[in-house]
Enzyme design. Sequence first.
Site, PDB file in Angstrom:
ATOM      1  N   GLY A 220       0.853  -1.140  -0.196  1.00  0.00           N
ATOM      2  CA  GLY A 220       0.196   0.151   0.165  1.00  0.00           C
ATOM      3  C   GLY A 220       0.914   1.774   0.229  1.00  0.00           C
ATOM      4  N   ASP A 221       2.500   1.198  -0.283  1.00  0.00           N
ATOM      5  CA  ASP A 221       2.548   2.420   0.064  1.00  0.00           C
ATOM      6  C   ASP A 221       3.018   3.169  -1.393  1.00  0.00           C
ATOM      7  OD1 ASP A 221       5.484   3.574   1.241  1.00  0.00           O
ATOM      8  OD2 ASP A 221       5.940   3.261  -0.220  1.00  0.00           O
ATOM      9  N   LEU A 222       3.319   4.569  -1.436  1.00  0.00           N
ATOM     10  CA  LEU A 222       2.736   5.035  -2.261  1.00  0.00           C
ATOM     11  C   LEU A 222       3.963   4.831  -3.358  1.00  0.00           C
ATOM     12  CD1 LEU A 222       0.885   7.020  -5.105  1.00  0.00           C
ATOM     13  CD2 LEU A 222       1.942   8.922  -3.439  1.00  0.00           C
TER      14      LEU A 222
END
Length: 254
Positions: free
Chosen positions: A155-157
């Site tokens: 989920g890390d951009l």
Amino acid sequence: MSEAVALKAAAYLSEVDTVLAAVIRQIGPCTIRPNEDYYQELVDAIISQQLSVHAARSIEGRFRDLFGGKFPSPEAILTTDVDTLRGLGFSRAKGAYVLDLAQHIVDGKVQFDHMDSLGNDEVIAELTAVKGIGTWTAHMFLMFCMGRTDVLPVGDLGIRNGVRKLYGFKDAPTPEQITKLAKKNRWHPTNPSPVGTSGNRSIACRRFSRAGAIRTMRSGPCRSACRTICWPAASAWSACRCCSRRSCILRSWR
């Protein structure tokens, strides 16, 4: 994560994934090193959520000053309240989160002294029971504080943007696409890896995060080595408009 572990992981990933191999050659091995003060790092992580580095440091400084210039124990934190923390620059929510973490520690629900013996999922479960600590924060804690080598924070951009650039996705890939890519490219091999049975997904993801900050420069004027900086490696070769020499070099801006 020791330097030896990082070097072995870089060698393994370079062998199984040609895209990562190009990034590792330019950026170098992963430099994540574990931090032994799990408690302080987690409090700092809550304080710094959605803040610039400068703003977070200012609040952390005032937080220490409230307790005589020293980082407070959980028991000391519980002697204050949300309104006092708001006066230091905390939001009401963050003040409540820090107090809730302190209470969990005092009650024995979060125990840092046994975390090294827990699996990743067990650490995540223990931490996310605290208000304000979500899966992303737990993933970052595992990677950057504990130095765990097999974390996949899908989920890390920054990681999603790096994967998009490197592997040619039109849009930022979904968590499911990154998970499939990790399996396909064997970042976490079925057989024991050169760094043990823990896998290498943290190292791969850290390279993607760095790659997400790389800028693209097309044909430009000659520089010292008469070279053009472009992205990505194999498919975006371009010629210097001064001498037409063809080159392709990755440059990290972090």
